[in-house]
Design an enzyme around this catalytic site. Structure first.
Site, PDB file in Angstrom:
ATOM      1  N   GLU A 422      64.504  50.325  56.994  1.00 40.47           N
ATOM      2  CA  GLU A 422      64.559  51.796  57.063  1.00 40.47           C
ATOM      3  C   GLU A 422      65.191  52.320  55.790  1.00 40.47           C
ATOM      4  O   GLU A 422      66.197  51.785  55.307  1.00 40.47           O
ATOM      5  CB  GLU A 422      65.381  52.248  58.274  1.00 40.47           C
ATOM      6  N   GLU A 427      69.794  62.356  55.307  1.00 38.25           N
ATOM      7  CA  GLU A 427      70.261  62.666  56.653  1.00 38.25           C
ATOM      8  C   GLU A 427      71.456  63.593  56.507  1.00 38.25           C
ATOM      9  O   GLU A 427      72.164  63.565  55.505  1.00 38.25           O
ATOM     10  CB  GLU A 427      70.703  61.412  57.404  1.00 38.25           C
TER      11      GLU A 427
END
Length: 535
Positions: A422, A427
């Protein structure tokens, strides 16, 4: 007019407007008495029988007192100096013996004032050389910045030290995202100094408080992204003790606020378009070093520049089904993170409008969940290996929202997470809307590993549009915020980052990074202007 004076005068004008315009309302200011009995004591540094006009430094100290005064201003040689206590130190830099008329203003309650004019005759035996002035402002003005790409552009050492950044030296771009690298300093030939902050600045805790209450992030002894507006002051050059010194009036500063004298020794000016400066901080604790440059800032030199895929969201309605599909529902245990939302493909949660993709999280009862949102992905429609991805986006600002722009390995359905790998391009935590996070996740056959992640503070509010960029090669993964590198990761053949990945955009609610959701939350959106892939 200087920022501090603007604030002061605006306050006066506001009070006077109330006093004169609101005839039907009585306002009490207490007794308003005009200042009187103004006295000015003048001390020319180095003045004695043999040196009646001083030691040639041009330094003069003034002490002003007046009955009923609450603040003062002194205007000398066209420059305004405010003071609360009436103490002023002024350097006169015109070479030779010159007489200067000094206007002294004493302010009382409600802005009433009294003025007197005095004079001082003082010697300055230093005039800035023409080549220094040409370097600083040219024929009219030049724009300067911290030379962030050069090692040693910022650092500290002992007071009086002669070795630049002797105790600490910042590496290239080391302080990206703290509010310093986007600052611009403009020196005008008329002595005006304009400082463009980009909305935030960087400074020393306990000293930057001189500019107002702390609004940024306190990180050790530093205050990062202290909110501060553009301002204007004045500059001049003198040479006390034979050392060329760049002086800024009032609270003017360069790069990192340390208070003190606001006078920067020009330690070296040999390098073209560069000045090496140092200043002692207001605590007399360290000398701080800066390299500033008038060269234009160069953007990153990217490896991949051939545009191969994009979505500019130019057609209103639903997202292009040839490019985007959806994850729906609540997943397992809130998508593995304890999230609270139900993902849908409804127009209430995802739409294309006015050239933007809009993902909206809402508070509503839906399929047993209290919140809805959307999670789009290119899985099976556009998978790619290596490249540069640019995403221009505006993030939600509500507490508890967890927006993400990220990628998963295309073999996710067969090997699962985190074996697939990932890459989180961006974020944002639900409790910190001034920072973004970049991370890589993988599995090394013994335990799940998180790459050493970096937390960076936005150049300005994340509620504005920013550019989130990743460049991914077989050797590295670099992640940028507004073209400023803040995350670097070394890729190799033993990691899962050497295969096809797909893109995912979503806004989660709560969970491990979303945290506590604001009890008053109704809805908030992540707005994406475009996404582009270069190879």
């Amino acid at each position: 007019m200087k920022k501090i004076n603007n604030i002061y005068l605006q306050s006066i004008l506001f009070v006077l407007a109330l006093f004169t315009a609101c005839q039907d309302t009585n306002y009490e200011f207490g007794e308003i008495n005009t200042p009187f009995n103004i006295t000015v004591n003048t001390s020319i540094i180095g003045q004695d029988t043999d040196n009646p006009y001083g030691d040639g430094s041009g330094e003069v100290q003034f002490t002003v007192n007046a009955s009923n005064a609450i603040s003062y201003k002194l205007i000398a040689d066209g420059i305004e100096y405010p003071s609360v206590n009436g103490d002023f130190t002024i350097y006169f830099s015109t070479e030779g013996v010159n007489t200067y008329n000094i206007t002294v203003i004493a302010y009382g309650a409600a802005g009433v004032s009294s003025t007197i004019v005095t004079s001082v005759e003082v010697l300055a035996n230093y005039a800035p050389p023409a080549e220094l002035l040409e370097k600083l402002h040219g024929t009219n003005s030049k724009t300067w910045r911290i030379k962030s790409e050069k090692a040693g552009h910022f650092g500290l050492g002992p007071v009086g030290g002669q070795i630049p950044t002797e105790w600490y030296s910042a590496g290239p771009e080391e302080k990206a995202g703290v509010g310093m690298y986007d600052d611009r300093m403009i020196f005008y030939s008329d002595g005006t100094f304009e400082y463009q902050t980009g909305g935030t600045i960087f400074g020393r805790d306990g000293l930057i408080n001189e500019l107002g209450p702390i609004t940024g992030n306190v990180n050790g002894a530093d205050v990062e992204n202290f909110q501060y507006e553009d301002y204007t002051e004045n500059w001049f050059i003198n040479a006390p003790g034979g050392i060329e010194t760049l002086n800024l009036t009032n609270l003017g500063f360069i790069g990192y606020y340390v208070g003190g004298s606001h006078s920067y020794q020009i330690f070296d000016r040999i390098v073209a378009n560069e000045l090496l400066l140092k200043i002692t901080d207001g605590n007399n604790e360290f000398d701080w070093w800066f390299i500033i440059t008038s060269e234009a800032e160069e953007g990153p030199s990217y490896t991949y520049n051939n545009l191969v895929w994009e979505d500019t969201f130019s057609v209103d309605g639903t997202p292009d089904s040839s490019k985007w599909t959806y994850d729906l529902g609540t997943g397992s245990n809130g998508w593995g993170n304890g999230e609270s939302q139900y993902y849908t493909d409804r127009a209430d949660n995802v739409k294309v409008e006015n050239g933007n993709l809009i993902i909206t999280a809402k508070r509503e009862d839906y399929q047993g969940s209290q919140y809805t949102s959307a999670r789009l992905k290119t899985q099976g429609l556009y998978n790619f290996q290596y490249g540069r991805v640019e995403i221009r986006a505006q993030l939600p600002q509500s507490a508890g929202t967890w927006p993400a722009l990220w990628m998963l390995g295309a073999n996710f359905p067969t090997v699962g997470w985190p074996y697939c790998g990932e890459i989180d391009i961006m974020e944002q935590r639900g409790d910190d809307k001034n920072s973004v996070l970049a991370t890589t996740h993988w599995y090394d056959d013994t335990n799940m590993q998180n790459a050493s992640y970096n937390l960076t503070t936005s150049i300005s509010n994340s509620g504005d549009f920013h550019l989130y960029t990743i460049e991914w090669t077989e050797n590295y993964i670099n992640i940028y915020l507004d073209d400023v590198l803040y995350y670097e990761f070394a890729n190799n053949n033993n990691l899962p980052f050497n295969q096809d990945f797909f893109l995912i955009f979503n806004v989660a609610m709560g969970g491990t990074l979303g945290g506590t959701i604001d009890s008053g939350f109704t809805e908030d959106s992540m707005v994406i202007d475009y996404v582009k892939v270069y190879q």
